[in-house]
Design a protein around this motif. Structure first.
Motif, mmCIF file in Angstrom:
data_model
loop_
_atom_site.group_PDB
_atom_site.id
_atom_site.type_symbol
_atom_site.label_atom_id
_atom_site.label_comp_id
_atom_site.label_asym_id
_atom_site.label_seq_id
_atom_site.Cartn_x
_atom_site.Cartn_y
_atom_site.Cartn_z
ATOM 1 N N SER A 111 -26.679 -12.798 31.643
ATOM 2 C CA SER A 111 -26.900 -13.064 30.228
ATOM 3 C C SER A 111 -27.946 -12.132 29.637
ATOM 4 O O SER A 111 -28.178 -12.145 28.433
ATOM 5 C CB SER A 111 -27.343 -14.518 30.038
ATOM 6 O OG SER A 111 -28.518 -14.756 30.772
ATOM 7 N N ASP A 112 -28.611 -11.340 30.475
ATOM 8 C CA ASP A 112 -29.590 -10.377 29.981
ATOM 9 C C ASP A 112 -28.884 -9.224 29.280
ATOM 10 O O ASP A 112 -27.774 -8.835 29.636
ATOM 11 C CB ASP A 112 -30.415 -9.806 31.141
ATOM 12 C CG ASP A 112 -31.213 -10.881 31.851
ATOM 13 O OD1 ASP A 112 -31.429 -10.725 33.066
ATOM 14 O OD2 ASP A 112 -31.604 -11.860 31.202
ATOM 15 N N PHE A 113 -29.531 -8.653 28.286
ATOM 16 C CA PHE A 113 -28.974 -7.492 27.610
ATOM 17 C C PHE A 113 -29.186 -6.231 28.450
ATOM 18 O O PHE A 113 -30.223 -6.049 29.063
ATOM 19 C CB PHE A 113 -29.621 -7.304 26.239
ATOM 20 C CG PHE A 113 -29.136 -8.278 25.220
ATOM 21 C CD1 PHE A 113 -29.981 -9.245 24.717
ATOM 22 C CD2 PHE A 113 -27.833 -8.233 24.782
ATOM 23 C CE1 PHE A 113 -29.526 -10.145 23.783
ATOM 24 C CE2 PHE A 113 -27.382 -9.129 23.845
ATOM 25 C CZ PHE A 113 -28.229 -10.099 23.335
ATOM 26 N N VAL A 114 -28.186 -5.395 28.461
ATOM 27 C CA VAL A 114 -28.299 -4.092 29.095
ATOM 28 C C VAL A 114 -27.744 -3.054 28.130
ATOM 29 O O VAL A 114 -26.896 -3.360 27.298
ATOM 30 C CB VAL A 114 -27.526 -4.022 30.434
ATOM 31 C CG1 VAL A 114 -28.179 -4.893 31.481
ATOM 32 C CG2 VAL A 114 -26.063 -4.425 30.249
ATOM 33 N N LYS A 115 -28.221 -1.839 28.243
ATOM 34 C CA LYS A 115 -27.771 -0.773 27.366
ATOM 35 C C LYS A 115 -26.964 0.239 28.161
ATOM 36 O O LYS A 115 -27.462 0.823 29.112
ATOM 37 C CB LYS A 115 -28.958 -0.087 26.689
ATOM 38 C CG LYS A 115 -29.684 -0.974 25.688
ATOM 39 C CD LYS A 115 -30.792 -0.218 24.992
ATOM 40 C CE LYS A 115 -31.490 -1.083 23.966
ATOM 41 N NZ LYS A 115 -32.572 -0.350 23.276
ATOM 42 N N LEU A 116 -25.734 0.449 27.758
ATOM 43 C CA LEU A 116 -24.899 1.463 28.378
ATOM 44 C C LEU A 116 -25.368 2.823 27.875
ATOM 45 O O LEU A 116 -25.446 3.057 26.665
ATOM 46 C CB LEU A 116 -23.435 1.233 28.007
ATOM 47 C CG LEU A 116 -22.434 2.190 28.641
ATOM 48 C CD1 LEU A 116 -22.367 1.964 30.151
ATOM 49 C CD2 LEU A 116 -21.057 2.001 28.020
ATOM 50 N N GLN A 117 -25.690 3.718 28.799
ATOM 51 C CA GLN A 117 -26.218 5.015 28.418
ATOM 52 C C GLN A 117 -25.515 6.127 29.188
ATOM 53 O O GLN A 117 -24.996 5.909 30.279
ATOM 54 C CB GLN A 117 -27.724 5.081 28.707
ATOM 55 C CG GLN A 117 -28.556 4.101 27.894
ATOM 56 C CD GLN A 117 -30.025 4.173 28.254
ATOM 57 O OE1 GLN A 117 -30.385 4.205 29.427
ATOM 58 N NE2 GLN A 117 -30.885 4.210 27.250
ATOM 59 N N TYR A 118 -25.552 7.323 28.580
ATOM 60 C CA TYR A 118 -25.022 8.510 29.244
ATOM 61 C C TYR A 118 -26.183 9.271 29.868
ATOM 62 O O TYR A 118 -27.177 9.571 29.203
ATOM 63 C CB TYR A 118 -24.270 9.394 28.254
ATOM 64 C CG TYR A 118 -23.772 10.677 28.870
ATOM 65 C CD1 TYR A 118 -22.969 10.655 30.014
ATOM 66 C CD2 TYR A 118 -24.123 11.909 28.325
ATOM 67 C CE1 TYR A 118 -22.530 11.831 30.595
ATOM 68 C CE2 TYR A 118 -23.677 13.091 28.889
ATOM 69 C CZ TYR A 118 -22.881 13.045 30.035
ATOM 70 O OH TYR A 118 -22.450 14.216 30.610
ATOM 71 N N HIS A 119 -26.055 9.622 31.144
ATOM 72 C CA HIS A 119 -27.145 10.234 31.902
ATOM 73 C C HIS A 119 -26.882 11.707 32.226
ATOM 74 O O HIS A 119 -27.452 12.233 33.177
ATOM 75 C CB HIS A 119 -27.389 9.435 33.175
ATOM 76 C CG HIS A 119 -27.828 8.025 32.899
ATOM 77 N ND1 HIS A 119 -29.153 7.644 32.832
ATOM 78 C CD2 HIS A 119 -27.109 6.903 32.642
ATOM 79 C CE1 HIS A 119 -29.234 6.346 32.554
ATOM 80 N NE2 HIS A 119 -28.011 5.876 32.430
ATOM 81 N N MET A 120 -26.013 12.348 31.450
ATOM 82 C CA MET A 120 -25.791 13.798 31.475
ATOM 83 C C MET A 120 -24.948 14.304 32.636
ATOM 84 O O MET A 120 -24.771 15.505 32.804
ATOM 85 C CB MET A 120 -27.129 14.561 31.454
ATOM 86 C CG MET A 120 -28.019 14.202 30.283
ATOM 87 S SD MET A 120 -27.184 14.367 28.675
ATOM 88 C CE MET A 120 -27.031 16.152 28.545
#
Length: 340
Positions: free
Chosen positions: A49-58
């Motif tokens: 239920s915690d928020f996570v951020k999808l990110q691009y790591h290059m």
């Protein structure tokens, strides 16, 4: 309860569009009760239920044409191989009725690398290798999976090719026990170590859970007893076998993540690349509109067999595969969505 959580999900998305939430009906635990960790670990029912951020790591995505080379480890009936082959052939097949497997793959294709190259639209079934004698034994560690790949690409007779677009899919039959299988994972993906295989190759492993833990790894074709006690019934598998139909969804999960994060440095959420939350983890357990928690979402039903499915494949095949995270609209998506 599921509807209340779903309402909260959309409310929080509206307030924080860059944040994504993923939650599971039951979390994987290790023997001491802690969360699973470790390099290359899969996350069946991953998220919280915690928020996570999808990110691009290059890092790179699989932008070149993809060729999937199955490695059949253990004893495999011909009918089971045909079902999995049909799914792999469906990933970029044209002319399949909607909603199709290839339309499901189009969401995976939305992911790009730093050169703005998308994940490839072309996914081919490549050459195959069988090891019915289980030359590495019936109990495999995670590192043993890389040795199985090495055996296949260095075999003295008909070795699998080593090519730039090659993806190596190790599939283990029900009698094979893999480290952490069922208790913590149903499949995982990573890349091979040159020190073990001689090359850096993207690979995935998926096991047949029919004889071990179908209620975990072949969900929703088998479900835990406490959910059955609550009146919930398993879905009927579209290809007549809960173990194989369950494998297809896990294969889809792993291929989606392998394509968007092949070297563990591209698309994922979280600060630890050795234990990322990836594009399929974010949608674990969601197969249709309204899905979440222990509810699959709205599914389609085969009028003749009564089986549940959400995508069509080649040769009239039908499959039930989980949705993946759409980076454009920032929510889980699939071609059977009711708003399509």
């Amino acid at each position: 309860m599921a509807m209340n959580r779903l309402a909260l999900f959309y409310l929080l998305l509206a307030l924080a569009p860059l944040a994504v939430t993923a939650w599971r009906p039951w979390p994987p635990r290790n023997a001491s009760g802690g969360e699973l960790a470790g390099i290359g670990a899969s996350k069946k029912y991953e998220g919280s239920s915690d928020f996570v951020k999808l990110q691009y790591h290059m890092g790179p995505v699989l932008a070149a044409d993809i060729t999937v080379h199955p490695i059949w480890y253990g004893k495999w009936p011909v009918s089971h191989k045909r079902t999995i082959r049909a799914f792999l052939r469906s990933l970029s097949a044209a002319g399949v009725p909607s909603p199709s497997v290839s339309a499901w793959w189009r969401t995976v294709r939305l992911y790009t690398d730093q050169t703005s190259s998308n994940v490839s639209a072309t996914v081919r079934l490549g050459e195959e290798k069988s090891d019915a004698r289980m030359s590495r034994g019936a109990r495999l560690s995670r590192l043993d999976i890389q040795s199985v790949v090495r055996d296949a690409v260095t075999a003295t007779t008909r070795p699998l090719p080593v090519d730039s677009g090659g993806v190596y899919l190790v599939l283990t039959s029900p009698e094979v026990a893999v480290e952490n299988f069922c208790g913590q994972v149903c499949g995982f993906h990573y890349f091979t170590f040159p020190s073990v295989v001689g090359y850096t190759l993207p690979y995935a492993w998926v096991g047949n859970s029919a004889a071990r833990c179908p209620e975990i790894c072949a969900y929703p074709f088998a479900i835990p007893s406490y959910i059955v006690a609550g009146g919930r019934r398993p879905e009927s598998p579209p290809n007549g076998d809960s173990g194989i139909d369950g494998m297809v969804s896990v294969i889809a999960h792993e291929l989606a993540e392998l394509a968007s994060n092949p070297l563990a440095n591209a698309w994922y959420a979280g600060e630890d690349p050795s234990f990322p939350t990836e594009i399929a983890d974010l949608c674990e357990g969601i197969y249709g509109t309204g899905g979440g928690g222990a509810y699959t979402g709205q599914l389609l039903t085969d009028g003749r067999s009564g089986a549940s499915y959400n995508v069509n494949g080649v040769g009239g095949r039908r499959f039930l595969v989980q949705w993946v995270w759409d980076p454009v609209v920032s929510y889980c998506s699939g071609p059977n969505a009711l708003d399509h």
